[in-house]
Design a protein around this motif. Structure first.
Motif, PDB file in Angstrom:
ATOM      1  N   CYS A  76       0.828  -1.206   0.000  1.00 41.29           N
ATOM      2  CA  CYS A  76       0.000   0.000   0.000  1.00 41.29           C
ATOM      3  C   CYS A  76       0.867   1.264   0.000  1.00 41.29           C
ATOM      4  O   CYS A  76       1.628   1.496  -0.930  1.00 41.29           O
ATOM      5  N   HIS A  77       0.791   2.079   1.055  1.00 42.61           N
ATOM      6  CA  HIS A  77       1.564   3.313   1.156  1.00 42.61           C
ATOM      7  C   HIS A  77       2.960   3.096   1.739  1.00 42.61           C
ATOM      8  O   HIS A  77       3.768   4.025   1.800  1.00 42.61           O
ATOM      9  N   ALA A  78       3.273   1.885   2.183  1.00 44.03           N
ATOM     10  CA  ALA A  78       4.565   1.608   2.834  1.00 44.03           C
ATOM     11  C   ALA A  78       5.786   1.987   1.996  1.00 44.03           C
ATOM     12  O   ALA A  78       6.813   2.355   2.569  1.00 44.03           O
ATOM     13  N   PRO A  79       5.744   1.926   0.659  1.00 38.91           N
ATOM     14  CA  PRO A  79       6.932   2.330  -0.097  1.00 38.91           C
ATOM     15  C   PRO A  79       7.392   3.773   0.139  1.00 38.91           C
ATOM     16  O   PRO A  79       8.522   4.118  -0.198  1.00 38.91           O
ATOM     17  N   TRP A  80       6.564   4.613   0.734  1.00 37.91           N
ATOM     18  CA  TRP A  80       7.042   5.955   1.096  1.00 37.91           C
ATOM     19  C   TRP A  80       8.282   5.860   1.988  1.00 37.91           C
ATOM     20  O   TRP A  80       9.216   6.642   1.849  1.00 37.91           O
ATOM     21  N   THR A  81       8.278   4.913   2.899  1.00 35.19           N
ATOM     22  CA  THR A  81       9.441   4.732   3.775  1.00 35.19           C
ATOM     23  C   THR A  81      10.643   4.282   2.957  1.00 35.19           C
ATOM     24  O   THR A  81      11.777   4.696   3.224  1.00 35.19           O
ATOM     25  N   LEU A  82      10.417   3.461   1.946  1.00 29.30           N
ATOM     26  CA  LEU A  82      11.507   2.996   1.076  1.00 29.30           C
ATOM     27  C   LEU A  82      12.074   4.151   0.254  1.00 29.30           C
ATOM     28  O   LEU A  82      13.283   4.211   0.018  1.00 29.30           O
ATOM     29  N   VAL A  83      11.211   5.059  -0.178  1.00 27.84           N
ATOM     30  CA  VAL A  83      11.678   6.250  -0.896  1.00 27.84           C
ATOM     31  C   VAL A  83      12.603   7.058   0.004  1.00 27.84           C
ATOM     32  O   VAL A  83      13.692   7.470  -0.403  1.00 27.84           O
ATOM     33  N   GLU A  84      12.192   7.261   1.247  1.00 29.18           N
ATOM     34  CA  GLU A  84      13.003   8.040   2.194  1.00 29.18           C
ATOM     35  C   GLU A  84      14.341   7.365   2.468  1.00 29.18           C
ATOM     36  O   GLU A  84      15.357   8.034   2.657  1.00 29.18           O
ATOM     37  N   THR A 134      10.588   2.011 -11.252  1.00 26.94           N
ATOM     38  CA  THR A 134       9.608   1.793 -12.303  1.00 26.94           C
ATOM     39  C   THR A 134       8.342   1.303 -11.611  1.00 26.94           C
ATOM     40  O   THR A 134       8.383   0.292 -10.903  1.00 26.94           O
ATOM     41  N   TRP A 135       7.238   2.015 -11.783  1.00 32.02           N
ATOM     42  CA  TRP A 135       5.995   1.666 -11.116  1.00 32.02           C
ATOM     43  C   TRP A 135       5.114   0.867 -12.056  1.00 32.02           C
ATOM     44  O   TRP A 135       4.973   1.212 -13.234  1.00 32.02           O
ATOM     45  N   ARG A 195      15.592   3.127  -6.245  1.00 30.83           N
ATOM     46  CA  ARG A 195      16.180   3.421  -7.556  1.00 30.83           C
ATOM     47  C   ARG A 195      16.526   2.135  -8.314  1.00 30.83           C
ATOM     48  O   ARG A 195      17.161   1.238  -7.783  1.00 30.83           O
ATOM     49  N   GLY A 196      16.053   2.040  -9.559  1.00 28.07           N
ATOM     50  CA  GLY A 196      16.352   0.890 -10.404  1.00 28.07           C
ATOM     51  C   GLY A 196      15.471  -0.325 -10.150  1.00 28.07           C
ATOM     52  O   GLY A 196      15.662  -1.366 -10.778  1.00 28.07           O
ATOM     53  N   THR A 244       3.866   8.550  -8.714  1.00 30.81           N
ATOM     54  CA  THR A 244       4.776   9.639  -9.072  1.00 30.81           C
ATOM     55  C   THR A 244       5.948   9.718  -8.102  1.00 30.81           C
ATOM     56  O   THR A 244       7.092   9.933  -8.522  1.00 30.81           O
ATOM     57  N   ASP A 245       5.687   9.529  -6.805  1.00 36.05           N
ATOM     58  CA  ASP A 245       6.774   9.547  -5.812  1.00 36.05           C
ATOM     59  C   ASP A 245       7.807   8.471  -6.125  1.00 36.05           C
ATOM     60  O   ASP A 245       9.014   8.719  -6.058  1.00 36.05           O
ATOM     61  N   LEU A 246       7.334   7.284  -6.446  1.00 27.96           N
ATOM     62  CA  LEU A 246       8.259   6.185  -6.749  1.00 27.96           C
ATOM     63  C   LEU A 246       9.029   6.456  -8.046  1.00 27.96           C
ATOM     64  O   LEU A 246      10.243   6.231  -8.106  1.00 27.96           O
TER      65      LEU A 246
END
Length: 180
Positions: free
Chosen positions: A106-114, A139-140, A119-120, A131-133
């Motif tokens: 769900c929204h958990a990848p926000w933590t991965l972005v931080e 690649t989303w 990347r990749g 868009t954040d990812l």
């Protein structure tokens, strides 16, 4: 295998914690609730408060090497609070540094972005994170579950609570594969 489930005390989408937790227990694993503070975390059913859960371990007092893998449940609040906590972000990043498997829904990848670990990678998530990812170099894709083994570890991502059955089956299979 000990599996860390990282949540913020302020609120996690309850079903995205309880279903993967149940699946881990049924598969013979030892799920451990990790948070940024001791005490309890608050579950939510969308915007409504649900159950509370006792914290087992606190970020900053443990490290990724104590676990075989990491699960990041979603909900909007949980990853938003986690990505603002330096110790939580470092804990997540440590799993990638050590090559340990990670699963996020769900929204958990926000933590991965931080944590700067997308990347990749090809990933899925709740659609509003697309868009954040992409901006963070991922690649989303709009898939029920996505497995990406780019880099030294496996990352399993999923979109939403409706995808939990596939998410649980896939993350458990990938964690078992990573364990050898």
């Amino acid at each position: 295998m000990r599996i860390a489930f990282l949540t913020a005390p302020e609120g996690v989408e309850q079903v995205e914690l309880t279903e993967p937790w149940r699946a881990a227990k049924e598969a013979g694993h030892d799920p451990v609730l990790v948070s940024t503070q001791s005490g309890e975390i608050q579950g939510f059913d969308h915007l409504d408060k649900a159950d509370t859960f006792p914290v087992d371990e606190v970020v900053g007092e443990i490290s990724a090497d104590a676990f075989g893998g990491l699960v990041l449940p979603g909900g909007v609040a949980n990853p938003d609070f986690l990505r603002m906590d330096e110790k939580a972000v470092a804990f997540v990043k440590d799993f990638f540094t050590q090559g340990r498997p990670v699963a996020a829904i769900c929204h958990a990848p926000w933590t991965l972005v931080e944590a700067d670990v997308v990347r990749g990678r090809t990933m899925t998530s709740w659609p509003s994170l697309r868009t954040d990812l992409r901006n963070a170099g991922a690649t989303w894709v709009d898939e029920q579950v996505q497995v990406c083994d780019a880099g030294d570890n496996v990352l399993v991502t999923s979109r939403k609570p409706d995808d939990l059955e596939a998410f649980c089956e896939t993350y458990l299979a990938q964690f078992a594969k990573a364990a050898g």
